[in-house]
Enzyme design. Structure first.
Site, mmCIF file in Angstrom:
data_model
loop_
_atom_site.group_PDB
_atom_site.id
_atom_site.type_symbol
_atom_site.label_atom_id
_atom_site.label_comp_id
_atom_site.label_asym_id
_atom_site.label_seq_id
_atom_site.Cartn_x
_atom_site.Cartn_y
_atom_site.Cartn_z
ATOM 1 N N GLY A 80 0.863 -1.332 -0.144
ATOM 2 C CA GLY A 80 0.065 0.099 0.080
ATOM 3 C C GLY A 80 0.786 1.384 -0.204
ATOM 4 N N ASP A 131 4.403 -2.338 -13.610
ATOM 5 C CA ASP A 131 4.742 -2.890 -12.620
ATOM 6 C C ASP A 131 5.118 -4.583 -12.955
ATOM 7 O OD1 ASP A 131 4.114 -0.403 -11.570
ATOM 8 O OD2 ASP A 131 2.218 -1.171 -10.722
HETATM 9 C C1 GLA Z 1 0.487 2.030 -10.676
HETATM 10 C C2 GLA Z 1 0.151 1.184 -11.791
HETATM 11 C C3 GLA Z 1 1.097 1.522 -13.135
HETATM 12 C C4 GLA Z 1 1.362 2.674 -13.185
HETATM 13 C C5 GLA Z 1 1.643 3.502 -11.898
HETATM 14 C C6 GLA Z 1 1.730 5.072 -12.224
HETATM 15 O O1 GLA Z 1 1.675 1.593 -9.952
HETATM 16 O O2 GLA Z 1 -0.022 -0.220 -11.519
HETATM 17 O O3 GLA Z 1 0.656 0.563 -14.071
HETATM 18 O O4 GLA Z 1 0.102 3.186 -13.905
HETATM 19 O O5 GLA Z 1 0.588 3.471 -10.880
HETATM 20 O O6 GLA Z 1 2.949 5.264 -13.158
#
Ligand code: GLA
Length: 338
Positions: free
Chosen positions: A101, A151
């Site tokens: 988180g 990510d």
């Molecule tokens: C979260 C999402 C990513 C990206 C970021 C902002 O981590 O999972 O895909 O969009 O926010 O950069």
């Protein structure tokens, strides 16, 4: 019951250095793996069970589980099913030190580690990019966050001590060294955020609306910031962030540490003023980090609305700088990486 099935997998959390809210606009990102990792041990069992955070969460494949961690694992299994790969009942034992988180992608680490464990247990031939794509679909379709692919690609492909430059449209990528003479500090603001509840999906919809108005497939395709002038607010501000952030990522490639730090500062200002995903606490923490003489640049990291900040520091100073910044911040923060 398939008690002889067994496999394990692991994946790191990530910190994003530059390229925020660009991935779902087909843009460029520059994340790095953090030392904290998630490990998943999967083995055949009488029913589906996730053991994580000190609890057991039983689930079934005919209904989405209510608990968030179970949704990620369930989503991974459903996405394998969609490829025609049946997953027999299994128990998933999770062991993780990735902070939850705070914007360091604990969910992507869990998804990628789960898929790696399933790959090992079931002998699946899935490469790291296929795993990242499955993991992203698991999150979008089963956890309700319309995230991009940064990510999951970072959890699947980033290596400690380097940055992953990724073109999220082509998935072309390069592992690059950190700017010479620099090291990272990651500091939690102590303010929790929740992606789905936090306006993330709203920002994404605004970016898509801006691209539609401009007649381009994605904001990645905007040729010049001047093209944005005809957009109504707040779409103009949102799009200006994305277009300028893509430029910052490209300018950071091969940049020296001082230039890289300035790009991080500019990224934070853009996230605060144009994309409006910062908070008072994040702005204060970034100021406290920047007030340290060995900090070259600092910004919020991840989706925003709370969570952690990342700072680029002169090598060998990251911990002292992070601790001094926290002392000045005075809130409930903590050093996560230094
Ligand atoms: C979260 C999402 C990513 C990206 C970021 C902002 O981590 O999972 O895909 O969009 O926010 O950069």
């Amino acid at each position: 019951m398939s008690a002889n099935l067994r496999g394990s997998g692991e994946a790191p959390g990530r910190v994003n250095l530059l390229g925020e809210h660009t991935d779902y606009n087909d843009g460029f990102v520059l994340p790095a793996a953090i030392p904290q990792r998630t490990r998943v041990q999967a083995e055949g069992a009488g029913g589906f069970l996730l053991q994580a955070l000190g609890r057991g969460m039983p689930f079934r494949l005919d209904a989405a589980p209510a608990e968030q961690p179970a949704k990620y694992v369930y989503g991974c299994i459903k996405e394998l099913e969609a490829l025609g790969i049946a997953v027999p009942p299994m128990r998933f034992q999770v062991d993780s030190d990735v902070p939850i988180g705070v914007g360091l992608s604990s969910s992507a680490a869990l998804e990628v580690a789960t898929l790696r464990a399933l790959r090992a247990a079931l002998g699946l031939s899935l490469d790291d990019v296929a795993i990242a794509r499955l993991a992203q679909r698991a999150e979008v379709r089963h956890a309700g966050v319309r995230c991009g692919i940064m990510d999951q690609m970072a959890a699947s492909l980033a290596q400690p001590g380097t940055m992953l430059f990724l073109d999220t449209r082509s998935l072309e990528r390069r592992l690059l060294p950190l700017p010479e003479g620099a090291a990272l500090a990651v500091v939690d603001s102590g303010v929790e955020r929740s992606l789905a509840a936090s306006g993330y999906n709203e920002r994404r919809a605004q970016c898509e609306a801006a691209a539609r108005e401009l007649g381009v497939p994605a904001l990645r395709d905007v040729a010049s910031p001047r093209a944005l002038e005809r957009l109504p607010e707040p779409l103009r501000r949102r799009a200006r962030h994305v277009v300028s952030e893509n430029c910052r990522v490209l300018s950071a490639l091969g940049a020296d540490a001082a230039t890289f730090g300035r790009l991080m500062d500019a990224s934070h200002a853009s996230l605060r003023d144009d994309f409006e995903v910062s908070t008072r606490e994040l702005d204060t923490l970034v100021e406290c980090l920047r007030a340290q003489p060995d900090v070259l640049g600092a910004r919020l990291t991840g989706a925003g609305f709370g969570g952690a900040c990342v700072a680029l520091c002169r090598a060998g100073t990251a911990r002292a700088a992070a601790e001094a910044a926290l002392a000045r911040y005075g809130g409930a923060g903590r050093v996560l990486v230094a």
